[in-house]
Design a protein around this motif. Structure first.
Motif, short mmCIF file in Angstrom:
data_model
loop_
_atom_site.label_atom_id
_atom_site.label_comp_id
_atom_site.label_asym_id
_atom_site.label_seq_id
_atom_site.Cartn_x
_atom_site.Cartn_y
_atom_site.Cartn_z
N ASP A 1 0.94 -1.19 0.06
CA ASP A 1 0.11 0.06 -0.07
C ASP A 1 0.97 1.45 0.16
O ASP A 1 1.58 1.66 0.94
N GLU A 2 0.94 2.05 -1.10
CA GLU A 2 1.74 3.08 -1.29
C GLU A 2 1.43 4.15 -0.42
O GLU A 2 2.32 4.78 0.38
N VAL A 3 0.24 4.42 -0.11
CA VAL A 3 -0.29 5.62 0.80
C VAL A 3 0.31 5.32 2.19
O VAL A 3 0.57 6.06 2.87
N ALA A 4 0.05 3.97 2.51
CA ALA A 4 0.36 3.81 3.86
C ALA A 4 2.05 3.61 4.12
O ALA A 4 2.41 4.08 5.22
N MET A 5 2.83 3.32 2.94
CA MET A 5 4.18 3.38 3.12
C MET A 5 4.63 4.79 3.14
O MET A 5 5.61 5.29 3.96
N ARG A 6 4.07 5.57 2.51
CA ARG A 6 4.41 6.80 2.59
C ARG A 6 3.95 7.55 4.01
O ARG A 6 5.02 8.43 4.57
N GLY A 7 3.03 7.36 4.49
CA GLY A 7 2.65 7.80 5.88
C GLY A 7 3.83 6.98 6.95
O GLY A 7 4.01 7.81 7.85
N MET A 8 3.78 5.88 6.75
CA MET A 8 4.86 5.15 7.58
C MET A 8 6.47 6.01 7.67
O MET A 8 6.81 6.29 8.64
N PHE A 9 6.82 6.26 6.37
CA PHE A 9 7.85 7.18 6.28
C PHE A 9 7.88 8.47 6.85
O PHE A 9 8.92 8.74 7.56
#
Length: 92
Positions: A70-78
């Protein structure tokens, strides 16, 4: 293989899939070696156990829930990661 304690002191590491298998083993080894570790995975229960095992917040580690698919989730995590740490040295 033997790795001395504190070999990675002052380093930070991001480990995906840190709740089980190779990710879990890698996270534990990195923490043992002195790195601060950001545990990333989908299962809060599994991550929480590893987080506790390696010393949790007291040792400077992070636990972040995200699905690598999930790209959006990974951006948020980062984004969360960069708020807490100024650098990232190792990514697994």
């Amino acid at each position: 293989m033997r790795i001395a304690r504190e070999t990675l002191a002052g380093k930070t590491a991001l480990v995906t899939g840190a709740g089980s298998g190779i990710g879990r083993a890698s996270a534990k080894l990195l923490a043992y070696s002195g790195a601060k570790v950001a545990l990333v995975g989908r299962s809060g229960e599994e991550l929480a156990q590893v987080y506790q095992d390696i010393g949790g917040e007291e040792a400077g580690h992070l636990m972040l829930l995200a699905d690598v698919r999930d790209e959006v989730a990974m951006r948020g995590m980062f984004q969360q990661l960069t708020v807490t740490w100024e650098q990232l040295d190792i990514v697994l």
